[in-house]
Design a protein around this motif. Structure first.
Motif, PDB file in Angstrom:
ATOM      1  N   ALA A  85      -6.082  10.911  -3.950  1.00  0.00           N
ATOM      2  CA  ALA A  85      -4.760  10.810  -4.567  1.00  0.00           C
ATOM      3  C   ALA A  85      -3.830   9.924  -3.739  1.00  0.00           C
ATOM      4  O   ALA A  85      -2.623   9.928  -3.932  1.00  0.00           O
ATOM      5  CB  ALA A  85      -4.148  12.200  -4.715  1.00  0.00           C
ATOM      6  N   THR A  86      -4.383   9.172  -2.794  1.00  0.00           N
ATOM      7  CA  THR A  86      -3.576   8.304  -1.941  1.00  0.00           C
ATOM      8  C   THR A  86      -2.958   7.197  -2.764  1.00  0.00           C
ATOM      9  O   THR A  86      -3.657   6.475  -3.483  1.00  0.00           O
ATOM     10  CB  THR A  86      -4.439   7.699  -0.816  1.00  0.00           C
ATOM     11  OG1 THR A  86      -5.096   8.754  -0.126  1.00  0.00           O
ATOM     12  CG2 THR A  86      -3.570   6.923   0.154  1.00  0.00           C
ATOM     13  N   ALA A  87      -1.639   7.039  -2.648  1.00  0.00           N
ATOM     14  CA  ALA A  87      -0.950   6.040  -3.469  1.00  0.00           C
ATOM     15  C   ALA A  87      -1.234   4.623  -2.978  1.00  0.00           C
ATOM     16  O   ALA A  87      -1.434   3.705  -3.779  1.00  0.00           O
ATOM     17  CB  ALA A  87       0.550   6.312  -3.460  1.00  0.00           C
ATOM     18  N   ASP A  88      -1.270   4.436  -1.663  1.00  0.00           N
ATOM     19  CA  ASP A  88      -1.423   3.097  -1.100  1.00  0.00           C
ATOM     20  C   ASP A  88      -2.883   2.862  -0.746  1.00  0.00           C
ATOM     21  O   ASP A  88      -3.325   3.163   0.371  1.00  0.00           O
ATOM     22  CB  ASP A  88      -0.535   2.961   0.142  1.00  0.00           C
ATOM     23  CG  ASP A  88      -0.472   1.525   0.644  1.00  0.00           C
ATOM     24  OD1 ASP A  88      -1.044   0.638  -0.011  1.00  0.00           O
ATOM     25  OD2 ASP A  88       0.160   1.290   1.696  1.00  0.00           O
ATOM     26  N   GLN A  89      -3.666   2.364  -1.675  1.00  0.00           N
ATOM     27  CA  GLN A  89      -5.053   2.018  -1.407  1.00  0.00           C
ATOM     28  C   GLN A  89      -5.374   0.706  -2.112  1.00  0.00           C
ATOM     29  O   GLN A  89      -4.911   0.441  -3.214  1.00  0.00           O
ATOM     30  CB  GLN A  89      -6.009   3.127  -1.838  1.00  0.00           C
ATOM     31  CG  GLN A  89      -6.033   3.428  -3.334  1.00  0.00           C
ATOM     32  CD  GLN A  89      -7.008   4.540  -3.668  1.00  0.00           C
ATOM     33  OE1 GLN A  89      -7.115   5.518  -2.947  1.00  0.00           O
ATOM     34  NE2 GLN A  89      -7.736   4.381  -4.765  1.00  0.00           N
ATOM     35  N   THR A  90      -6.172  -0.123  -1.437  1.00  0.00           N
ATOM     36  CA  THR A  90      -6.483  -1.465  -1.921  1.00  0.00           C
ATOM     37  C   THR A  90      -7.971  -1.721  -1.758  1.00  0.00           C
ATOM     38  O   THR A  90      -8.576  -1.336  -0.748  1.00  0.00           O
ATOM     39  CB  THR A  90      -5.696  -2.522  -1.126  1.00  0.00           C
ATOM     40  OG1 THR A  90      -4.312  -2.188  -1.151  1.00  0.00           O
ATOM     41  CG2 THR A  90      -5.888  -3.905  -1.720  1.00  0.00           C
ATOM     42  N   SER A 104      -2.635  -3.869  10.633  1.00  0.00           N
ATOM     43  CA  SER A 104      -1.378  -3.428  10.033  1.00  0.00           C
ATOM     44  C   SER A 104      -1.289  -1.920   9.893  1.00  0.00           C
ATOM     45  O   SER A 104      -0.353  -1.414   9.270  1.00  0.00           O
ATOM     46  CB  SER A 104      -1.207  -4.075   8.649  1.00  0.00           C
ATOM     47  OG  SER A 104      -1.208  -5.490   8.747  1.00  0.00           O
ATOM     48  N   GLY A 105      -2.255  -1.178  10.420  1.00  0.00           N
ATOM     49  CA  GLY A 105      -2.194   0.274  10.370  1.00  0.00           C
ATOM     50  C   GLY A 105      -2.918   0.892   9.193  1.00  0.00           C
ATOM     51  O   GLY A 105      -2.666   2.056   8.859  1.00  0.00           O
ATOM     52  N   PHE A 106      -3.824   0.150   8.566  1.00  0.00           N
ATOM     53  CA  PHE A 106      -4.630   0.691   7.478  1.00  0.00           C
ATOM     54  C   PHE A 106      -5.942   1.256   8.036  1.00  0.00           C
ATOM     55  O   PHE A 106      -6.390   0.867   9.122  1.00  0.00           O
ATOM     56  CB  PHE A 106      -4.944  -0.384   6.439  1.00  0.00           C
ATOM     57  CG  PHE A 106      -3.807  -0.688   5.495  1.00  0.00           C
ATOM     58  CD1 PHE A 106      -3.883  -0.336   4.161  1.00  0.00           C
ATOM     59  CD2 PHE A 106      -2.655  -1.325   5.943  1.00  0.00           C
ATOM     60  CE1 PHE A 106      -2.849  -0.613   3.290  1.00  0.00           C
ATOM     61  CE2 PHE A 106      -1.613  -1.603   5.080  1.00  0.00           C
ATOM     62  CZ  PHE A 106      -1.711  -1.248   3.751  1.00  0.00           C
ATOM     63  N   ALA A 107      -6.555   2.148   7.277  1.00  0.00           N
ATOM     64  CA  ALA A 107      -7.905   2.633   7.559  1.00  0.00           C
ATOM     65  C   ALA A 107      -8.815   2.137   6.444  1.00  0.00           C
ATOM     66  O   ALA A 107      -8.401   2.047   5.282  1.00  0.00           O
ATOM     67  CB  ALA A 107      -7.935   4.153   7.638  1.00  0.00           C
ATOM     68  N   SER A 115     -20.790  -3.925  -1.443  1.00  0.00           N
ATOM     69  CA  SER A 115     -20.129  -5.046  -0.783  1.00  0.00           C
ATOM     70  C   SER A 115     -18.619  -5.009  -0.990  1.00  0.00           C
ATOM     71  O   SER A 115     -17.960  -6.048  -0.982  1.00  0.00           O
ATOM     72  CB  SER A 115     -20.692  -6.373  -1.309  1.00  0.00           C
ATOM     73  OG  SER A 115     -20.513  -6.463  -2.714  1.00  0.00           O
ATOM     74  N   ARG A 116     -18.092  -3.849  -1.195  1.00  0.00           N
ATOM     75  CA  ARG A 116     -16.651  -3.665  -1.330  1.00  0.00           C
ATOM     76  C   ARG A 116     -16.182  -2.586  -0.355  1.00  0.00           C
ATOM     77  O   ARG A 116     -16.984  -1.805   0.156  1.00  0.00           O
ATOM     78  CB  ARG A 116     -16.290  -3.251  -2.765  1.00  0.00           C
ATOM     79  CG  ARG A 116     -16.602  -4.298  -3.818  1.00  0.00           C
ATOM     80  CD  ARG A 116     -16.356  -3.736  -5.221  1.00  0.00           C
ATOM     81  NE  ARG A 116     -17.319  -2.683  -5.567  1.00  0.00           N
ATOM     82  CZ  ARG A 116     -17.183  -1.865  -6.604  1.00  0.00           C
ATOM     83  NH1 ARG A 116     -16.117  -1.968  -7.386  1.00  0.00           N
ATOM     84  NH2 ARG A 116     -18.098  -0.946  -6.852  1.00  0.00           N
ATOM     85  N   SER A 117     -14.896  -2.536  -0.116  1.00  0.00           N
ATOM     86  CA  SER A 117     -14.315  -1.536   0.776  1.00  0.00           C
ATOM     87  C   SER A 117     -12.975  -1.088   0.216  1.00  0.00           C
ATOM     88  O   SER A 117     -12.376  -1.759  -0.629  1.00  0.00           O
ATOM     89  CB  SER A 117     -14.131  -2.092   2.200  1.00  0.00           C
ATOM     90  OG  SER A 117     -13.158  -3.125   2.190  1.00  0.00           O
ATOM     91  N   ILE A 118     -12.511   0.047   0.700  1.00  0.00           N
ATOM     92  CA  ILE A 118     -11.206   0.570   0.315  1.00  0.00           C
ATOM     93  C   ILE A 118     -10.352   0.681   1.577  1.00  0.00           C
ATOM     94  O   ILE A 118     -10.775   1.262   2.581  1.00  0.00           O
ATOM     95  CB  ILE A 118     -11.308   1.954  -0.349  1.00  0.00           C
ATOM     96  CG1 ILE A 118     -12.247   1.915  -1.553  1.00  0.00           C
ATOM     97  CG2 ILE A 118      -9.927   2.425  -0.808  1.00  0.00           C
ATOM     98  CD1 ILE A 118     -12.427   3.266  -2.220  1.00  0.00           C
TER      99      ILE A 118
END
Length: 486
Positions: A85-90, A104-107, A115-118
């Motif tokens: 349910a994390t709002a900030d995910q790319t 920038s402080g992302f995990a 071959s993709r990541s979050i």
């Protein structure tokens, strides 16, 4: 353009790459685990993330997700769309983008066979609290000032300007240590030509790193001795400039926001001018202009008059000056230069010395250098008064202190060699320098030159808000705003 550094489907290959990139980096966090038979890895930088949010909001839901009989791509899609349910995910596919997000402080979550990541926004680094900026203290208005994280500064501007017409564009500057920079403008007010020039100026910057606004100023300012780039730590001041059609440049890691174009007359304006009654704001504006001329020209004028034109002084004042200078061993010009050098040394010492010792510096300056030097006959009391008056006047317009400090020495030398004629020639040179420059196609001396009667409502005289509130023109609408750079 170089080919993008894409992720591999092999988790082992990806981990070998990132371990090589972050070799000997003690703050690099890597946790390998299994999601229902599929190997996975979690990447982050220690100190930049909130570990509690990672454990409770990301890892626990992923490990408990019902994804037994799915392929790696299907597991990835389920985690992305249903498990969290994390709002900030790319979603990221480039290794370079992953490194940028980690810094920038992302995990980042990696899956074997995908071959993709979050990337998850779980920033948790420590930062300075929002407080009133010490360099722009105002009697009225907000007590908030910008801080170092540029996303916080963006939110402070957005909270004051609640319109989708306010735009933010992100750019990356720095070849070694990449720094995020945000260009902020009001789409309906900004000149498209101005916006294009600012973008081009930032793209020309080829620096290994950017740690302060002073790194970018040479690429954006004009060639005048006076700066064509404004700096502010106050969100309300920056919002006012954006409303006028300016472009704000927010740099990650510094509380100083740059504003372009910055006109010469804006050095005499402050936010308090618009929160007080017009007659008092006009009075303070006049004081600032008088203080500017005193800080820049008074020492040179004094040296020129005493050396070459003593007949211009009243007889009583001339007698006092003559008695004081008769007991000093130095010429008046050299005396003025030495005292100003001593004052600049004291000012630098006051800025750099630890705060508990600042009182000692003040005592040494006031007693030893001031009173004792006059009593010993090393310097004249009139000259010391002129230096003190000049120093106080220079702080009335703090944005102009640097050019004033340099020009002050030049005018002392010119006044001691050429007299009043040299001072007047130097004054003409300063005025020509101000009037001949343009900032992003706009005259630096506007609205005084070229003259605009409508623009003069907020130069020396500050008109009432009943008049200023009817203003429909923006920066690009002023006379000469589209003059090409010559």
């Amino acid at each position: 353009m170089p080919a993008p550094n894409l992720l591999s489907k092999s988790l082992l290959d990806n981990l070998i790459y990132f371990k090589g990139i972050f070799d000997e980096c003690m703050d690099f966090m890597l946790r390998e685990f299994t999601i229902t038979g599929t190997k996975a890895a979690f990447l982050a930088i220690d100190g930049l993330v909130n570990k509690q949010v990672i454990a409770q909001g990301i890892l626990n839901p992923i490990l408990k997700a019902p994804i037994l009989e799915l392929t790696p791509d299907e597991k990835f899609n389920y985690i992305r769309d249903n498990a969290l349910a994390t709002a900030d995910q790319t979603q990221l596919v480039s290794r370079d983008d992953i490194v940028d997000r980690l810094m920038s402080g992302f995990a980042v979550l990696l899956l074997d066979g995908c071959s993709r990541s979050i990337a998850f926004g779980v920033q948790g680094f420590q930062m300075r609290s929002i407080s009133e900026p010490s360099g722009e203290v105002m009697q009225r208005g907000s007590r908030e000032g910008f801080v170092e994280p540029y996303l916080i500064n963006i939110s402070m501007i957005r909270r004051r300007m609640r319109t989708p017409d306010l735009k933010f564009e992100r750019m990356i500057i720095g070849s070694t240590s990449q720094t995020s920079v945000a260009i902020c403008y009001l789409n309906s007010a900004v000149s498209k030509e101005l916006l294009a020039r600012v973008r081009a100026g930032l793209r020309r910057i080829d620096l290994p790193s950017v740690f302060a606004s002073g790194y970018l100023s040479p690429f954006l300012e004009n060639k005048s001795i006076f700066n064509g780039v404004g700096l502010s730590e106050r969100p309300d001041t920056v919002c006012g400039k954006i409303m006028e059609g300016r472009v704000a440049i927010i740099i990650d890691g510094t509380p100083n926001v740059m504003v372009v174009p910055h006109l010469f007359v804006e050095n005499f304006q402050s936010f308090d001018d618009y929160t007080t009654r017009p007659f008092y704001a006009t009075f303070t504006r006049i004081l600032k202009y008088i203080a500017f001329f005193l800080a820049m020209f008074l020492p040179g004028f004094y040296v020129a008059v005493v050396t070459f034109h003593p007949e211009l002084l009243p007889e009583a004042l001339l007698s006092k000056v003559a008695q004081a200078e008769a007991t000093t061993p130095f010429p008046i010009a050299l005396e003025a230069i030495v005292i100003h050098l001593i004052y600049e040394i004291m000012r630098e010492a006051g800025l750099r010395v630890p705060r508990p010792l600042s009182h000692a510096v003040s005592i040494v300056g006031a007693l030893v250098i001031g009173d004792t030097a006059v009593s010993a006959g090393l310097i004249g009391a009139p000259t010391l008064f002129i230096v003190a008056m000049t120093a106080l006047s220079g702080y009335v317009t703090p944005d102009l202190y640097q050019p004033i400090a340099i020009c002050r020495f030049l005018f002392i030398v010119i006044g001691g060699i050429c007299g009043l004629w040299g001072v007047m020639l130097g004054f003409g040179f300063v005025m020509i320098n101000i009037c001949a420059e343009s900032v992003y196609g706009m005259p630096f001396s506007a609205p005084i030159s070229p003259f605009s009667l409508r623009g003069m409502r907020d130069v020396v005289i500050r008109a009432s808000w009943k008049i200023l509130g009817r203003r429909t023109e923006h920066v690009q609408d002023l006379p000469g705003a589209h003059i090409k750079k010559y």
